[in-house]
Design a protein around this motif. Sequence first.
Motif, PDB file in Angstrom:
ATOM      1  N   HIS A  90      11.055  31.101 -40.207  1.00  0.00           N
ATOM      2  CA  HIS A  90      10.362  29.727 -40.059  1.00  0.00           C
ATOM      3  C   HIS A  90      11.275  28.726 -39.522  1.00  0.00           C
ATOM      4  O   HIS A  90      12.487  28.942 -39.165  1.00  0.00           O
ATOM      5  N   LYS A 112       1.832  31.584 -35.686  1.00  0.00           N
ATOM      6  CA  LYS A 112       0.799  32.239 -36.334  1.00  0.00           C
ATOM      7  C   LYS A 112       0.731  33.778 -36.318  1.00  0.00           C
ATOM      8  O   LYS A 112       0.434  34.395 -37.138  1.00  0.00           O
ATOM      9  N   ASN A 115       2.997  35.074 -38.413  1.00  0.00           N
ATOM     10  CA  ASN A 115       2.982  34.423 -39.851  1.00  0.00           C
ATOM     11  C   ASN A 115       4.319  33.901 -40.397  1.00  0.00           C
ATOM     12  O   ASN A 115       4.754  34.045 -41.489  1.00  0.00           O
ATOM     13  N   ARG A 117       6.074  29.707 -40.237  1.00  0.00           N
ATOM     14  CA  ARG A 117       5.913  28.201 -40.221  1.00  0.00           C
ATOM     15  C   ARG A 117       6.875  27.457 -39.201  1.00  0.00           C
ATOM     16  O   ARG A 117       7.886  27.713 -39.226  1.00  0.00           O
ATOM     17  N   GLU A 323       4.310  27.550 -50.644  1.00  0.00           N
ATOM     18  CA  GLU A 323       2.755  27.701 -51.411  1.00  0.00           C
ATOM     19  C   GLU A 323       1.546  27.798 -50.271  1.00  0.00           C
ATOM     20  O   GLU A 323       0.574  27.396 -50.716  1.00  0.00           O
ATOM     21  N   GLY A 324       2.232  27.800 -49.090  1.00  0.00           N
ATOM     22  CA  GLY A 324       0.992  27.731 -47.964  1.00  0.00           C
ATOM     23  C   GLY A 324       0.393  26.369 -47.971  1.00  0.00           C
ATOM     24  O   GLY A 324      -0.900  26.369 -47.151  1.00  0.00           O
ATOM     25  N   THR A 325       0.947  25.243 -48.101  1.00  0.00           N
ATOM     26  CA  THR A 325       0.264  23.921 -47.991  1.00  0.00           C
ATOM     27  C   THR A 325       0.768  23.505 -46.346  1.00  0.00           C
ATOM     28  O   THR A 325       1.271  24.239 -45.835  1.00  0.00           O
ATOM     29  N   GLU A 326       0.260  22.259 -45.988  1.00  0.00           N
ATOM     30  CA  GLU A 326       0.505  21.990 -44.691  1.00  0.00           C
ATOM     31  C   GLU A 326       2.054  21.250 -44.574  1.00  0.00           C
ATOM     32  O   GLU A 326       2.679  20.808 -45.400  1.00  0.00           O
TER      33      GLU A 326
END
Length: 354
Positions: A90, A112, A115, A117, A323-326
Amino acid sequence: MMKLGFIGFGKSTNRYHMPFIDAANKFEVTGYYTRGTRQFEMLYPNLNGEIQRFDDVQSLLASPVELIVITTPASSHYSYAKQAIEAGKHVIVEKPFCDTVEQAKELFQLAKQRNVRITPYQNRRYDSDFLTIKNLLARQDIGKVMEIESNHTHYRTDGANQRGNQYDGSVYGHAVHFLDQIVSLYGEPDDVIYDIANQKNYYIGEGLSYQMTNEAETSIPEDHYDIKLVYGNLRIRVRFSQLIVKEPPRWIVNATNATVEKYQIDQQERDLKQGIFLDNPNFGQDTAQGTCTIYFHDHHELIAPIHQHYTQFYLDTYQAIREGTEMPVTEQQALIVMNIMETIVSGRLYQKLN
């Protein structure tokens, strides 16, 4: 704890990242890579133990570090970010994110695919002056907002003879933060009207005016900008000069029922430069000059500033990854800001991404 590593380990790392990473209490800073042999003194102590210095980027990226923070000079952001993503890390990238919209699109697409961020480090979304104005814009009693002015003028005469390419001026190095603030509120503008110049060189340096060129040895980067973002009937002006003796209000908001004036920019950077850190109860607090006032037709109201430390950027980033949030800055927001800046430094007419 999330293992974190730095590419770049100078002033930016130690002043604008380390204090807030430590305060977040979610990260273990395990290593860094920096070019050259200079050892930078850490203005802020690392609370997580000894930090390993890696001999090269590949060794750092091969380590168990999960998150890479890139704080190198801007010209290397794209290259290092791409390497980190390809290594499955990341990534947080200091401003400016990269040079062009196409580079930014490539990085987000690659992230993306792998996988992971990625986000630009837009810590000034957590400035007290911005948060105060953001809160006031939601008030119904001020009426409909017609105009917003975001001023960043001050008096600083050093650096009059600076050289560099089109990405080395004040738009990419400074406006990036304040354009991002506006984009976070209103999204993509309908149009962008702009004026840029080099004031310090022309008035107090060698007398050369701003030149738009990619040749670093002949280019005089801009140190002044006056940018108007158009959102329907709403007009937002973002302005910067370093030769203004008396600073204007940091923010002016003109609405149908009221005018808002907020003086003084967020004080976290000032405190960090003076060695004042988060353990001081007065860290980041406005001075007596940092007033915010709403002027109505028949009365005025003093507004207490809203304070939130840059720690929140790292807390939001941690939550997004776990948590996969923005992420704190979305892909679309980052691309909009890049598109505005690239338009300005290239001298083009603005074209929306969408």
